[in-house]
Design an enzyme around this catalytic site. Structure first.
Site, mmCIF file in Angstrom:
data_model
loop_
_atom_site.group_PDB
_atom_site.id
_atom_site.type_symbol
_atom_site.label_atom_id
_atom_site.label_comp_id
_atom_site.label_asym_id
_atom_site.label_seq_id
_atom_site.Cartn_x
_atom_site.Cartn_y
_atom_site.Cartn_z
ATOM 1 N N ASP A 113 19.598 -175.959 5.508
ATOM 2 C CA ASP A 113 19.821 -176.954 6.565
ATOM 3 C C ASP A 113 21.315 -177.208 6.789
ATOM 4 O O ASP A 113 21.739 -177.483 7.908
ATOM 5 C CB ASP A 113 19.136 -178.279 6.205
ATOM 6 N N GLU A 138 20.311 -179.568 17.005
ATOM 7 C CA GLU A 138 19.317 -178.575 17.381
ATOM 8 C C GLU A 138 18.239 -179.205 18.252
ATOM 9 O O GLU A 138 17.737 -180.282 17.944
ATOM 10 C CB GLU A 138 18.689 -177.956 16.133
ATOM 11 N N ASP A 170 21.359 -180.493 11.753
ATOM 12 C CA ASP A 170 20.059 -179.831 11.719
ATOM 13 C C ASP A 170 19.077 -180.919 11.303
ATOM 14 O O ASP A 170 19.030 -181.318 10.140
ATOM 15 C CB ASP A 170 20.068 -178.676 10.718
#
Length: 167
Positions: free
Chosen positions: A140, A67, A7
């Site tokens: 996260d 991501e 992330d």
């Protein structure tokens, strides 16, 4: 297969390594890379890059799942996240990993079965998939594990499709 989920961010980069053996998912290691506030952005990106290289060397994943950047109202934040994604992808490609990118909606769909699921639902399902005692913090880290799980589920689908196509 060992998967590294990321992330991306400039202040906090969540990471999570999972092993996929058949349909079984096992957490290997997870945590966050945190850079110092009020530091030159180039130095922060260097820290992210070097930390990702170190993690790849230590845990030897075969794939990186990260991501995809979606447009953010805060353009400055979007740019720094994009830069962090760039150095992370660079590190992975230099180390010979395959790279897969997933939108937040794809991750939610893979984890919860609904692309507009709430963050808490995704975190709880991530905890359950990996049989963890609690949801990893900061957020996260849980997000990085969810991205890795998304890739594991996507690779199962790809294997099934390829198996059908090869017949």
């Amino acid at each position: 297969m060992r998967i590294l989920g990321i992330d991306p961010g400039i202040a906090i980069v969540g990471f999570g390594f999972i092993d996929k053996q058949g349909s079984r998912l096992t957490p290997v290691q997870y945590g966050s890379i945190q850079t110092k506030a009020h530091t030159d952005p180039g130095e922060r990106l260097k820290d992210v890059y070097e930390s990702v290289v170190h993690l790849i060397d230590k845990y030897q994943p075969e794939a990186l799942a990260i991501e995809k950047l979606f447009f953010n109202r805060n353009v400055t934040t979007a740019f720094t996240v994009a830069e962090s994604r760039g150095v992370t992808i660079l590190a992975a490609v230099q180390k010979g990993l395959t790279v897969a990118e997933y939108t937040p909606m794809q991750v939610k769909q893979a984890i919860v079965g609904y692309g507009k699921a709430e963050k808490k639902q995704v975190q709880e399902m991530t905890r359950m998939f990996l049989n963890l005692a609690q949801v990893p913090k900061p957020d996260d880290v849980a997000d990085a594990l969810a991205i890795a799980i998304c890739h594991a589920h996507s690779s199962v689908l790809t294997e099934k499709i390829n198996g059908v196509l090869k017949r």
